[in-house]
Design a protein around this motif. Structure first.
Motif: not given
Length: 780
Positions: A36-38, A84-85, A87-88, A97, A107, A208
């Motif tokens: 997950t990103t967070m 997270d958006r 970062g993606g 992350k 980030i 998340d």
């Protein structure tokens, strides 16, 4: 992490939430972060904070999912869009992350594409390959303000590895962990020992990731393989720590003294305990660090492990304290002369003695000795304040003095003292003080009777009051000085005797014995007993007789026998006096022609001497050296009786000689074995075995130091060589014999008349053998 359900709160909600947070953290820490990103803001803060050390930063990056060999870029973001958006978008295919730290979005990504930032986003991109606390760059022309990292989070420890994993089936770590908890497996108490859930896991952890009903296109999350640095390997490192301490403990115990001295610390029990206590603390810290990576270890197991470690090092400390080597003895001044005096002090017997006062007496006594009271070239030194000899054993009747003798031998080796003086001080109930001086006779000073070496107490010196009287103290010290002068004369006489100056030695010993028929001693003789002086004067008289022609020996041998008979039969040296008396009787029994030929000896005197020597050789009260000397003398007497045809050879000679030749010991024993070899040579000659006789006499010659005796044995070898027909060897031995005898004549060990007798005898034997030996002149 939160708990949401309909209805009012339950009393167990708090416990359930705590346990769930612990289980989630354990699963994440063991199986790695969820995809997950967070991320956990505390971990992100550890990465970018300037207060973090390298180890903490590397662990935080690993828990966030970043490989150790990949560079990580840091981006500071301000935007209304979710982190997270963003970062993606900027890193779509690589690990990324994001977390909000204070009012700044952070980030972390392995690669960043600045062109993919959405419109309206302000971002600062770290320019370094590694994360730095203040290294921002902006994709816009106007760079943003550099933001330092916010203060650290309020939690004291951060074992959670970022956001929690979801409960999807592919995340088997959390589901299995919860199933084990529901089945009653007790692993959670160990977790409580490691972290505090109320300070660590009260942080909100976002679950998340994809929704439960959304298709999951990612592969199942497999737990990464463990490495030596991964959690869970504490059980592997613990044996290494314990093994290291197990090896270090004995090594420290063995080398503690030199190690403490290296740091300028005096070795001793206190220093040893302090050093091993430091090792104990270090060991506990090391094991505690190892326990930190063991989440499944129970509190009981931890306590037992620490208790075992403490017990092990406690035993090491006890061993070091008990077996700590004694500190090296203090450096003692070394005396250069062979007749120098070492005063080791006076020791009080019983209570009521001030050792400081006794040391003062020793110091004044030594100073008076230095005022022209010693022989020329001699000096004295006071060691009373430097050493503590165990002199108290001298005052105990029947007490073994071996400990004191061993101590004194070591002291003499360190100081080269020729004379060692001490004493005992006692005070009676009326207040009278008595000082009994003691002197140590060295084995080297009585080489002919080393068994007599040791301490000797002399007569007391009395004081009718205590040491506070200056007049009384001066009287005692004056008497000590007077006796020491006589002692110096005695040791000087022994030194003259050892060096062959027998006439001078006899005169010095005569001065120490009672004059005429009275009982008054000459000056200073009280420090040496009359028996001891008589014994050594008898030895000197025998040596004087040895250097004379046979017809002139009898008066000196009779005088020696008289000295031996005058010695107290119940005294300390009574056995040695009996041995010397038997030897003198044997010499007298040989008559004017000491050859043991039939009809020339006193058979009764030889028989009496043989019987006495048998008793002494078997007397358990005699010293080992004394019994060996009696054995070799017995072999001599028996050989003479066999040669004179008084008795047949019954094996007594071989038995006595074997006893001596098989003995082990120092120089004195070797000298006796040399004498035994000469007797064995005569015994072989009596059997007609000339080859064995020459071999044994050569062995005796090789071990003899004295000029006179060595010359006589060399002459005997020459005679036997001539009889065997080996004239070359006979002439060579004849020349060596005359050289040795000439040196003995020059020292006064033999007279010129005796030398001429031996020389003429050898020349006659050489002539009889047809040998043409070159004329030999004496050496010296």
């Amino acid at each position: 992490m939160w708990l949401e359900r309909p209805g009012p709160p339950s009393p167990l909600d708090e416990v359930l939430l705590d346990r769930l947070s612990i289980a989630t953290a354990a699963a994440v820490e063991r199986y790695g972060p969820a995809r997950t990103t967070m991320a956990d803001p505390a971990l992100v803060e550890l990465v970018i904070s300037s207060d973090s050390d390298e180890a903490a930063r590397a662990r935080a990056l690993r828990l966030l999912g970043f490989a150790a060999d990949l560079p990580v870029r840091v981006v500071a973001v301000r935007s209304r869009l979710p982190l997270d958006r963003i970062g993606g978008l900027v890193c779509p295919a690589r690990p990324v992350k994001a977390a909000s730290v204070a009012d700044v979005g952070v980030i972390l990504a392995t690669t960043v594409d600045p062109a993919r930032f959405p419109a309206g986003v302000r971002a600062g991109i770290g320019a370094a390959a590694r994360p730095a606390p203040c290294a921002w760059a902006s994709p816009s022309p106007a760079p943003p303000r550099c933001h330092r990292s916010p203060p650290a989070a309020t939690c004291s420890r951060t074992p959670t590895a970022g956001p929690s994993t979801s409960t999807r089936p592919e995340h088997r770590g959390l589901a299995g962990l919860l199933r084990r908890r529901r089945s009653g497996t007790a692993y959670l108490p160990g977790m409580y020992a490691k972290v505090r859930p109320r300070t660590v896991f009260r942080r909100e952890i976002a679950l998340d990731g994809p929704e439960p009903d959304a298709p999951d296109e990612s592969p199942a999350a497999e737990p990464p393989p463990e490495s030596p640095e991964e959690p869970g390997n504490g059980s592997r490192s613990l044996p290494w720590w314990l093994g290291l301490l197990a090896v270090a403990g004995p090594l420290l115990s063995a080398g503690l003294g030199p190690l403490l001295q290296l740091f300028g610390i005096e070795s001793g029990p206190v220093g040893a305990a302090l050093l091993l206590l430091a090792v104990l603390i270090g060991g506990i810290v090391a094991v505690r660090m190892t326990f930190a990576d063991r989440p499944k270890m129970s509190r009981r197991a931890r306590r037992l492990s620490v208790a075992g470690l403490v017990g092990f090092l406690g035993v090491c400390i006890a061993l070091v304290i008990v077996f700590q080597p004694s500190p090296p003895p203090p450096e003692l001044p070394r005396l250069p002369g062979g007749q120098d005096v070492a005063v080791v002090g006076f020791e009080g017997v019983g209570a009521g003695h001030d050792q400081q006062v006794l040391d003062d007496v020793s110091e004044v006594f030594t100073a008076d000795l230095m005022k022209d009271k010693l022989p020329e070239g001699s000096r004295a030194h006071d060691y009373a304040r430097l050493i503590s000899p165990p002199l108290e054993v001298l005052g105990r009747a029947g007490q073994d003095h071996q400990e004191l003798d061993d101590w004194t031998n070591r002291f003499v080796e360190r100081t080269n003292a020729g004379i060692v003086i001490g004493g005992l001080v006692a005070t009676d109930s009326a207040g009278q003080t008595e000082l009994r001086p003691a002197v140590y006779v060295r084995a080297a000073q009585v080489a002919d009777a080393p068994e007599l070496a040791g301490w000797y107490l002399s007569g007391p010196i009395r004081l009718d009051q205590d040491w506070s009287s200056d007049t009384g103290r001066r009287h005692v010290i004056s008497e000590l000085v007077r006796r020491t002068r006589g002692l110096a004369g005695f040791t000087h006489a022994l030194d003259l005797w050892r060096n062959g100056e027998v006439d001078e030695a006899k005169r010095e010993l005569d001065r120490l014995l009672p004059a005429g028929t009275g009982t008054t001693r000459q000056d200073g003789a009280e420090f040496v007993t009359t028996d001891l002086v008589r014994l050594f004067r008898g030895h000197v008289l025998e040596q004087v007789a040895f250097g004379l022609p046979a017809a002139q020996r009898k008066p000196y041998l009779e005088a020696a026998r008289a000295d031996y008979r005058a010695i107290d039969p119940n005294g300390r040296i009574a056995l040695r006096a009996r041995l010397s008396l038997a030897g003198a009787q044997y010499q007298l029994a040989l008559g004017p022609s000491p050859s043991c030929r039939p009809g020339t000896v006193d058979a009764a005197a030889l028989t009496a001497s043989s019987a006495e020597l048998r008793r002494l050789a078997a007397d358990g009260l005699f010293s080992e050296v004394g019994r060996l000397r009696a054995s070799v003398n017995l072999a001599q007497v028996e050989q003479c009786r066999v040669t004179a045809r008084i008795v047949p050879d019954d094996g007594t000679i071989e038995e006595a000689l074997q006893r001596v030749r098989s003995a082990e010991g120092g120089r004195t024993v070797k000298d006796l074995q040399t004498l035994a070899a000469s007797v064995e040579a005569v015994h072989a000659f009596g059997r007609g075995d000339l080859a064995a006789a020459i071999s044994f006499i050569k062995e005796a010659i090789a071990g003899e130091r004295g000029f006179a005796r060595r010359g006589l044995w060399q002459a005997l070898a020459a005679s036997w060589e001539f009889q065997r027909g080996d004239t070359d060897s006979g002439c060579r031995d004849m020349r060596a014999a005359l050289d040795q005898l000439g040196a003995a004549r020059a020292k006064g060990e033999i007279t010129s008349q005796r030398y001429e007798e031996l020389k003429n005898s050898l020349q006659q034997e050489a002539k009889g053998a047809g040998a043409r030996c070159p004329d030999a002149s004496p050496a010296g």
